[in-house]
Design a protein around this motif. Structure first.
Motif, PDB file in Angstrom:
ATOM      1  N   LEU A   1      -8.287  -4.565   4.451  1.00 40.32           N
ATOM      2  CA  LEU A   1      -7.416  -4.064   5.311  1.00 40.32           C
ATOM      3  C   LEU A   1      -6.743  -2.890   4.703  1.00 40.32           C
ATOM      4  O   LEU A   1      -6.423  -1.669   5.299  1.00 40.32           O
ATOM      5  N   ALA A   2      -6.378  -2.800   3.286  1.00 41.99           N
ATOM      6  CA  ALA A   2      -5.799  -1.639   2.665  1.00 41.99           C
ATOM      7  C   ALA A   2      -6.771  -0.470   2.685  1.00 41.99           C
ATOM      8  O   ALA A   2      -6.391   0.619   2.754  1.00 41.99           O
ATOM      9  N   ILE A   3      -8.045  -0.595   2.398  1.00 39.19           N
ATOM     10  CA  ILE A   3      -9.144   0.282   2.493  1.00 39.19           C
ATOM     11  C   ILE A   3      -9.384   0.764   3.939  1.00 39.19           C
ATOM     12  O   ILE A   3      -9.400   2.011   4.226  1.00 39.19           O
ATOM     13  N   GLN A   4      -9.102   0.244   5.176  1.00 36.94           N
ATOM     14  CA  GLN A   4      -9.217   0.599   6.221  1.00 36.94           C
ATOM     15  C   GLN A   4      -7.771   1.732   6.596  1.00 36.94           C
ATOM     16  O   GLN A   4      -7.973   2.514   7.146  1.00 36.94           O
ATOM     17  N   ARG A   5      -6.799   1.047   6.092  1.00 37.72           N
ATOM     18  CA  ARG A   5      -5.528   1.936   6.336  1.00 37.72           C
ATOM     19  C   ARG A   5      -5.659   3.187   5.604  1.00 37.72           C
ATOM     20  O   ARG A   5      -5.059   3.866   6.308  1.00 37.72           O
ATOM     21  N   ALA A   6      -6.291   2.885   4.499  1.00 38.17           N
ATOM     22  CA  ALA A   6      -6.462   4.341   3.670  1.00 38.17           C
ATOM     23  C   ALA A   6      -7.330   5.093   4.175  1.00 38.17           C
ATOM     24  O   ALA A   6      -6.943   6.696   4.484  1.00 38.17           O
TER      25      ALA A   6
ATOM     26  N   ILE B   1       0.925  -1.156  -0.103  1.00 31.71           N
ATOM     27  CA  ILE B   1       0.043   0.135   0.123  1.00 31.71           C
ATOM     28  C   ILE B   1       1.106   1.224   0.085  1.00 31.71           C
ATOM     29  O   ILE B   1       1.832   1.433   0.820  1.00 31.71           O
ATOM     30  N   THR B   2       0.416   2.038  -1.149  1.00 34.49           N
ATOM     31  CA  THR B   2       1.418   3.380  -1.106  1.00 34.49           C
ATOM     32  C   THR B   2       0.636   4.354  -1.005  1.00 34.49           C
ATOM     33  O   THR B   2      -0.592   4.370  -1.627  1.00 34.49           O
ATOM     34  N   PHE B   3       0.799   5.519  -0.152  1.00 34.21           N
ATOM     35  CA  PHE B   3       0.037   6.805   0.322  1.00 34.21           C
ATOM     36  C   PHE B   3       0.612   7.746  -0.386  1.00 34.21           C
ATOM     37  O   PHE B   3       2.072   8.081  -0.159  1.00 34.21           O
ATOM     38  N   THR B   4      -0.175   8.774  -1.047  1.00 30.57           N
ATOM     39  CA  THR B   4       0.510   9.602  -2.031  1.00 30.57           C
ATOM     40  C   THR B   4      -0.378  10.894  -2.086  1.00 30.57           C
ATOM     41  O   THR B   4      -1.520  10.818  -2.060  1.00 30.57           O
ATOM     42  N   PRO B   5       0.164  11.944  -1.444  1.00 29.26           N
ATOM     43  CA  PRO B   5      -0.530  13.368  -1.664  1.00 29.26           C
ATOM     44  C   PRO B   5      -0.623  13.857  -3.182  1.00 29.26           C
ATOM     45  O   PRO B   5       0.357  13.493  -4.044  1.00 29.26           O
ATOM     46  N   TYR B   6      -1.866  14.223  -3.518  1.00 32.98           N
ATOM     47  CA  TYR B   6      -1.894  14.969  -4.730  1.00 32.98           C
ATOM     48  C   TYR B   6      -2.527  16.180  -4.530  1.00 32.98           C
ATOM     49  O   TYR B   6      -3.274  16.635  -3.730  1.00 32.98           O
TER      50      TYR B   6
END
Length: 153
Positions: free
Chosen positions: A109-114, A72-77
């Motif tokens: 899990l990825a959706i929850q982390r997002a 999972i990669t979190f990126t600001p846009y």
């Protein structure tokens, strides 16, 4: 799904099993190099991923055996009013574990982390040859709203 599945951040000791899973399908076998010792490129990538607070490499385990993985990669846009998004990548489960809900749990899990990280969009891509994967993601609520393009360098 059997309840003895747990999810945790990957460690370097998991890397061999992760690369093996990535190489175990028809597409992965063409682009991955699972050999011993592992090519140093995998070790370098693992270290870059795990040292970056905007990346999470999550493994699914049963009795300490790695049976699934996702990044999972979190990126600001700047788009969408400067919001963050989460990109899910490299989702795999052992072929012997498919159909048991592990992939669905990884995605949830990825959706929850997002959500926890304040993301407004969760996105992923899947190869057009992976028809079953496309149906899997759509069943989880993902919509094919965009056409993706890639260029290999």
């Amino acid at each position: 799904m059997e309840r003895e599945i747990n999810f945790r951040m990957a460690t370097e000791q998991d890397l061999d099993k992760i690369v093996k899973m990535l190489a175990m399908d028809s597409l992965g076998s063409k682009r991955e190099r699972y050999e011993q010792p592992l090519p140093v490129s995998y070790i370098n990538a693992f270290q870059a991923i795990t040292s970056d607070p905007n990346n999470e490499l999550v493994v699914a385990c049963r009795h300490n055996e790695v049976i699934g993985v996702q990044q999972i990669t979190f990126t600001p846009y700047l788009t969408h009013q400067g919001s963050w998004r989460a990109t899910i990548e490299g989702v795999r489960t052992l072929s012997s574990e498919r159909g048991k809900g592990i992939g669905s749990e990884l995605i949830r899990l990825a959706i929850q982390r997002a959500k926890e990280r304040g993301c407004h969009i969760v996105q992923l891509t899947t190869d057009k040859e992976r028809k079953d994967a496309l149906h899997f993601y759509e069943a989880l609520g993902f919509k094919p709203t965009h056409e993706g393009l890639k260029m290999h360098l």
